[in-house]
Motif scaffolding. Structure first.
Motif, PDB file in Angstrom:
ATOM      1  N   GLY A  49      -1.110   3.640 -16.510  1.00 34.38           N
ATOM      2  CA  GLY A  49      -2.390   3.491 -17.181  1.00 34.38           C
ATOM      3  C   GLY A  49      -3.394   2.581 -16.515  1.00 34.38           C
ATOM      4  N   ALA A  50      -3.045   1.991 -15.353  1.00 36.06           N
ATOM      5  CA  ALA A  50      -4.008   1.151 -14.645  1.00 36.06           C
ATOM      6  C   ALA A  50      -5.200   1.998 -14.192  1.00 36.06           C
ATOM      7  CB  ALA A  50      -3.358   0.482 -13.442  1.00 36.06           C
ATOM      8  N   ARG A  51      -6.355   1.366 -14.123  1.00 37.01           N
ATOM      9  CA  ARG A  51      -7.570   2.080 -13.747  1.00 37.01           C
ATOM     10  C   ARG A  51      -7.909   1.955 -12.266  1.00 37.01           C
ATOM     11  NH1 ARG A  51     -11.161   3.848 -17.709  1.00 37.01           N
ATOM     12  NH2 ARG A  51     -10.388   3.551 -19.829  1.00 37.01           N
ATOM     13  N   GLY A  52      -7.099   1.216 -11.536  1.00 36.30           N
ATOM     14  CA  GLY A  52      -7.383   1.103 -10.123  1.00 36.30           C
ATOM     15  C   GLY A  52      -6.302   0.341  -9.392  1.00 36.30           C
ATOM     16  N   TYR A  53      -6.434   0.321  -8.063  1.00 36.70           N
ATOM     17  CA  TYR A  53      -5.423  -0.305  -7.214  1.00 36.70           C
ATOM     18  C   TYR A  53      -6.111  -0.745  -5.933  1.00 36.70           C
ATOM     19  CZ  TYR A  53      -0.671  -0.846  -5.226  1.00 36.70           C
ATOM     20  OH  TYR A  53       0.504  -1.324  -4.701  1.00 36.70           O
ATOM     21  N   VAL A  54      -6.083  -2.042  -5.675  1.00 38.34           N
ATOM     22  CA  VAL A  54      -6.650  -2.578  -4.436  1.00 38.34           C
ATOM     23  C   VAL A  54      -5.613  -3.473  -3.769  1.00 38.34           C
ATOM     24  CG1 VAL A  54      -9.049  -2.432  -5.191  1.00 38.34           C
ATOM     25  CG2 VAL A  54      -7.731  -4.499  -5.699  1.00 38.34           C
ATOM     26  N   THR A  55      -5.704  -3.597  -2.467  1.00 33.26           N
ATOM     27  CA  THR A  55      -4.738  -4.418  -1.737  1.00 33.26           C
ATOM     28  C   THR A  55      -5.289  -5.830  -1.547  1.00 33.26           C
ATOM     29  OG1 THR A  55      -5.596  -3.882   0.462  1.00 33.26           O
ATOM     30  CG2 THR A  55      -3.959  -2.376  -0.490  1.00 33.26           C
ATOM     31  N   LYS A  56      -4.393  -6.745  -1.213  1.00 39.18           N
ATOM     32  CA  LYS A  56      -4.776  -8.147  -1.072  1.00 39.18           C
ATOM     33  C   LYS A  56      -5.543  -8.418   0.220  1.00 39.18           C
ATOM     34  CE  LYS A  56      -1.188  -9.871  -4.147  1.00 39.18           C
ATOM     35  NZ  LYS A  56       0.120 -10.538  -4.291  1.00 39.18           N
ATOM     36  N   PRO A 111     -10.310   2.491  -0.467  1.00 38.39           N
ATOM     37  CA  PRO A 111     -10.591   3.888  -0.139  1.00 38.39           C
ATOM     38  C   PRO A 111      -9.405   4.740   0.274  1.00 38.39           C
ATOM     39  CG  PRO A 111     -12.362   2.519   0.648  1.00 38.39           C
ATOM     40  CD  PRO A 111     -11.327   1.584   0.089  1.00 38.39           C
ATOM     41  N   ARG A 112      -8.540   4.251   1.139  1.00 37.42           N
ATOM     42  CA  ARG A 112      -7.475   5.122   1.627  1.00 37.42           C
ATOM     43  C   ARG A 112      -6.347   5.303   0.613  1.00 37.42           C
ATOM     44  NH1 ARG A 112      -2.813   4.453   3.886  1.00 37.42           N
ATOM     45  NH2 ARG A 112      -1.745   2.444   3.897  1.00 37.42           N
ATOM     46  N   LEU A 113      -6.328   4.482  -0.454  1.00 40.51           N
ATOM     47  CA  LEU A 113      -5.273   4.594  -1.442  1.00 40.51           C
ATOM     48  C   LEU A 113      -5.563   5.631  -2.519  1.00 40.51           C
ATOM     49  CD1 LEU A 113      -4.331   0.845  -2.074  1.00 40.51           C
ATOM     50  CD2 LEU A 113      -3.453   2.421  -0.348  1.00 40.51           C
ATOM     51  N   ALA A 114      -6.820   6.005  -2.685  1.00 38.41           N
ATOM     52  CA  ALA A 114      -7.172   6.904  -3.782  1.00 38.41           C
ATOM     53  C   ALA A 114      -6.421   8.228  -3.711  1.00 38.41           C
ATOM     54  CB  ALA A 114      -8.678   7.158  -3.780  1.00 38.41           C
ATOM     55  N   GLY A 115      -6.179   8.699  -2.493  1.00 41.98           N
ATOM     56  CA  GLY A 115      -5.491   9.978  -2.353  1.00 41.98           C
ATOM     57  C   GLY A 115      -4.080   9.980  -2.899  1.00 41.98           C
ATOM     58  N   PHE A 116      -3.458   8.798  -3.027  1.00 49.83           N
ATOM     59  CA  PHE A 116      -2.083   8.747  -3.514  1.00 49.83           C
ATOM     60  C   PHE A 116      -1.960   9.210  -4.964  1.00 49.83           C
ATOM     61  CE2 PHE A 116      -1.109   5.090  -0.350  1.00 49.83           C
ATOM     62  CZ  PHE A 116      -0.880   6.014   0.656  1.00 49.83           C
ATOM     63  N   VAL A 117      -3.046   9.153  -5.718  1.00 47.09           N
ATOM     64  CA  VAL A 117      -2.945   9.588  -7.114  1.00 47.09           C
ATOM     65  C   VAL A 117      -2.690  11.092  -7.199  1.00 47.09           C
ATOM     66  CG1 VAL A 117      -4.390   7.727  -7.984  1.00 47.09           C
ATOM     67  CG2 VAL A 117      -5.443   9.898  -7.377  1.00 47.09           C
ATOM     68  N   LEU A 118      -2.896  11.796  -6.092  1.00 48.30           N
ATOM     69  CA  LEU A 118      -2.559  13.221  -6.070  1.00 48.30           C
ATOM     70  C   LEU A 118      -1.104  13.446  -6.462  1.00 48.30           C
ATOM     71  CD1 LEU A 118      -4.262  14.321  -2.737  1.00 48.30           C
ATOM     72  CD2 LEU A 118      -4.781  15.233  -4.986  1.00 48.30           C
ATOM     73  N   ASP A 119      -0.227  12.545  -6.038  1.00 49.94           N
ATOM     74  CA  ASP A 119       1.197  12.705  -6.297  1.00 49.94           C
ATOM     75  C   ASP A 119       1.547  12.585  -7.774  1.00 49.94           C
ATOM     76  OD1 ASP A 119       1.624  12.996  -3.590  1.00 49.94           O
ATOM     77  OD2 ASP A 119       1.940  10.856  -3.287  1.00 49.94           O
ATOM     78  N   ASP A 159       0.838  -1.200   0.000  1.00 49.61           N
ATOM     79  CA  ASP A 159       0.000   0.000   0.000  1.00 49.61           C
ATOM     80  C   ASP A 159       0.876   1.254   0.000  1.00 49.61           C
ATOM     81  OD1 ASP A 159       1.025  -0.042   2.557  1.00 49.61           O
ATOM     82  OD2 ASP A 159      -0.918   0.011   3.582  1.00 49.61           O
ATOM     83  N   ALA A 160       2.093   1.106  -0.543  1.00 53.01           N
ATOM     84  CA  ALA A 160       3.031   2.239  -0.604  1.00 53.01           C
ATOM     85  C   ALA A 160       2.618   3.221  -1.689  1.00 53.01           C
ATOM     86  CB  ALA A 160       4.445   1.730  -0.871  1.00 53.01           C
ATOM     87  N   ALA A 161       2.729   4.499  -1.386  1.00 56.19           N
ATOM     88  CA  ALA A 161       2.310   5.539  -2.326  1.00 56.19           C
ATOM     89  C   ALA A 161       3.041   5.422  -3.648  1.00 56.19           C
ATOM     90  CB  ALA A 161       2.542   6.919  -1.711  1.00 56.19           C
ATOM     91  N   GLU A 162       4.348   5.110  -3.609  1.00 57.92           N
ATOM     92  CA  GLU A 162       5.114   5.059  -4.856  1.00 57.92           C
ATOM     93  C   GLU A 162       4.634   3.942  -5.770  1.00 57.92           C
ATOM     94  OE1 GLU A 162       7.817   3.243  -1.575  1.00 57.92           O
ATOM     95  OE2 GLU A 162       6.366   4.873  -1.795  1.00 57.92           O
ATOM     96  N   VAL A 192       1.216   5.195  -7.306  1.00 52.81           N
ATOM     97  CA  VAL A 192       1.466   6.230  -8.300  1.00 52.81           C
ATOM     98  C   VAL A 192       2.055   5.644  -9.576  1.00 52.81           C
ATOM     99  CG1 VAL A 192       2.849   8.277  -8.833  1.00 52.81           C
ATOM    100  CG2 VAL A 192       1.681   8.089  -6.619  1.00 52.81           C
ATOM    101  N   ALA A 193       3.019   4.732  -9.434  1.00 50.71           N
ATOM    102  CA  ALA A 193       3.700   4.172 -10.602  1.00 50.71           C
ATOM    103  C   ALA A 193       2.735   3.435 -11.515  1.00 50.71           C
ATOM    104  CB  ALA A 193       4.829   3.247 -10.159  1.00 50.71           C
ATOM    105  N   VAL A 194       1.873   2.617 -10.940  1.00 47.36           N
ATOM    106  CA  VAL A 194       0.993   1.817 -11.782  1.00 47.36           C
ATOM    107  C   VAL A 194      -0.141   2.654 -12.367  1.00 47.36           C
ATOM    108  CG1 VAL A 194      -0.639   0.961 -10.038  1.00 47.36           C
ATOM    109  CG2 VAL A 194       0.026  -0.519 -11.935  1.00 47.36           C
TER     110      VAL A 194
END
Length: 233
Positions: free
Chosen positions: A116-123, A146-154, A104-107, A110-112
């Protein structure tokens, strides 16, 4: 998360074809078993365990959604982001990418997303939530824990002019529409938004349709990018 899509999202196919990409065989087996049991509309069409294998499988199988681990061996060391970037550079690629990772690291997020990925969820996600995320991505929307969406700000810079433009655009929305917009952009499902704001799911759907119309956006994915670029998450 929810399988409910905005009124502007395309209709989902009867069966969504999914490619599993993870370098751990036990993880792939577990995800396959969970989705097969809980989501009969999702068909696992193949698996891959490294960058080269994933790119080849996407080309051959042309899945609707690629469930993609971000840390993969092979390639130039770019992992899942390299797979998404490479495949999406091909003009006729029909596949959409959803990152599924223990990280769940911000980097990593952001990288994925940059790739071009459309989303990111944890296991840590449940089988039902994962299936809903796959459906959402297949429909062209965004899907985030939910808590990961804010990382796209970076991933998006903004200047004073952008902030002023955001203020003007926000003026088009009512106070309730702004609340709904922020939660939806963070990856909340309609049901979660309804519970958070003590309103009905139907009312949430009505507000989302109004927000997309007023902001001239076509999907939740675009709404997430719009909100992130303006630091509204």
């Amino acid at each position: 998360m929810s399988a409910t899509n905005s009124a502007d999202s395309p209709a989902l196919p009867a069966t969504i074809r999914v490619l599993l990409v993870d370098d751990h065989a036990m993880v792939r087996a577990g995800v396959r078993a969970e989705l097969t049991t809980h989501a009969p509309d999702l068909e696992i069409v193949g698996e891959a365990q490294d960058v080269e294998g994933a790119i080849a499988a996407v080309r051959e199988l042309r899945p609707d959604v690629v469930l993609l681990d971000v840390h993969l061996p092979g390639g130039d060391g770019g992992g899942g982001a390299e797979v998404a970037r490479h495949c999406l550079a091909e003009a006729d690629s029909p596949s959409r990418f959803l990152a599924l990772s223990v990280s769940d690291a911000a980097e990593d997020v952001v990288a994925v997303i940059r790739a071009g990925a459309r989303g990111y969820v944890t296991k840590a996600i449940s089988a039902k939530e994962l299936a809903d995320a796959v459906r959402r991505v297949a429909a062209g929307d965004a899907a985030f824990s939910p808590r990961l969406a804010g990382f796209v700000l970076d991933a998006f810079g903004t200047g004073a002019g952008d902030v002023a433009a955001a203020d003007d655009e926000l003026d088009r929305l009512s106070a309730r529409e702004r609340e709904v917009m922020r939660l939806i952009a963070r990856g909340y499902s309609y049901k979660e938004v309804a519970a958070e704001l003590f309103i009905s799911v139907k009312t949430v759907e009505t507000h989302v349709s109004a927000v997309l119309r007023k902001l001239q956006l076509s999907s939740r994915h675009e709404l997430t990018r719009w909100a992130a670029a303006r630091r509204l998450l």
